[in-house]
Design an enzyme around this catalytic site. Sequence first.
Site, PDB file in Angstrom:
ATOM      1  N   CYS A   1      -1.737   2.169   4.906  1.00 60.76           N
ATOM      2  CA  CYS A   1      -3.190   2.081   5.060  1.00 60.76           C
ATOM      3  C   CYS A   1      -3.560   0.602   5.126  1.00 60.76           C
ATOM      4  O   CYS A   1      -2.685  -0.243   5.327  1.00 60.76           O
ATOM      5  CB  CYS A   1      -3.919   2.808   3.933  1.00 60.76           C
ATOM      6  SG  CYS A   1      -3.505   2.216   2.268  1.00 60.76           S
ATOM      7  N   THR A   2      -4.816   0.260   4.949  1.00 63.72           N
ATOM      8  CA  THR A   2      -5.256  -1.120   5.138  1.00 63.72           C
ATOM      9  C   THR A   2      -4.684  -2.070   4.093  1.00 63.72           C
ATOM     10  O   THR A   2      -4.063  -3.077   4.423  1.00 63.72           O
ATOM     11  CB  THR A   2      -6.796  -1.194   5.122  1.00 63.72           C
ATOM     12  OG1 THR A   2      -7.328  -0.289   6.078  1.00 63.72           O
ATOM     13  CG2 THR A   2      -7.260  -2.607   5.449  1.00 63.72           C
TER      14      THR A   2
END
Length: 367
Positions: free
Chosen positions: A213-214
């Site tokens: 994810c980020t």
Amino acid sequence: MAKQGDSEQIPKIKKRSLHNIYGKEILKKRLESETFPRTTLSFYRYVILESVEELRDTLYLEWDSLGLLGRIYIAREGINAQISLPSHNLGLFRENLNSRNEFKNIPLKIAVEDDGKSFLKLDLKVRKKIVADGLDDDVFDVTNVGNHLNAEEFNRHLESGDSIVVDVRNHYESEIGHFENAILPQSDTFREELRILLELLNGKEDQKILMYCTGGIRCEKASAWLRHHGYKDVNQLHGGIISYAHEVSQKGLESKFKGKNFVFDGRLQETISSEVIASCHQCGSTSDRHVNCANPGCHILFIQCESCSEKYEGCCTEECRNVLHLPEEKQKEIRKGHLNENRFFTKSRIRPKISDLYKTQKPYETI
């Protein structure tokens, strides 16, 4: 606000507002007038916090004194922050975090690209959860997370071809950038993502799962959720795409991530690799330029190339462009009421082709 060369101590706290009291235009002018660089960074930690409301007020005073801007959520379960601060106060901020056992040595993820204009104000909120996931944390072990992999290890597993790679972000994030051969769930929210993950990975409980994810926070909960449902070999990219980009650059590794990383601040994105893998939602030409419609009554998030931006004056449709040219009082009148407010899905994948919106939608009720 502390300045470079000041004593290495947290500035004395003064009695003042615990919330922003200025309008957007004033905040913009204030930011533009700054003569020092800013550093954009993010951090999170799942940790039990006591007296959250009181902690929130104390942190607001201390961090406002250091010139912090950004969006911070704290809850009984921990903290999740995306901020910018004067670069010369970075050391003071680390000291401030380390002064509390709950935040001591918390990893700070520095932005890959930074223009210093990522946030306008300090927004620190108390929430039930630091990431809205819709899960009942009492029914599974939230600490039983996946194995953390660095960039080199993540690349090795990608190259081996023995893993299922899953993007644990929303559709509008993965649209402009993602890892090679990754499964890209078409979700609008993290809550929806978790449900879709179980559907997409059904029957693959014995296979190696790679998640990313980020910045890593969503993988913490998602990996524990998968393990709870019987997935045995769950792995996650440590520090997310942000840390991956830094490590790839520092070690001279090949970047397996193609395109840009979507970020939830004024920048909207940062470049990880040179490839442009998305298309303008209006004309279909190659573009990964995320914008919000210039019509405040719409504000839909979409991809718009420079040519269409000029043609539509930053708006998503001809209708919104027409509204933009109405007197301000007329625009305010149009935005009143539930029929016209947020008329478009701001981030939803369930939407018609934007270039055809004005052909099929009903006009604003009061135009």
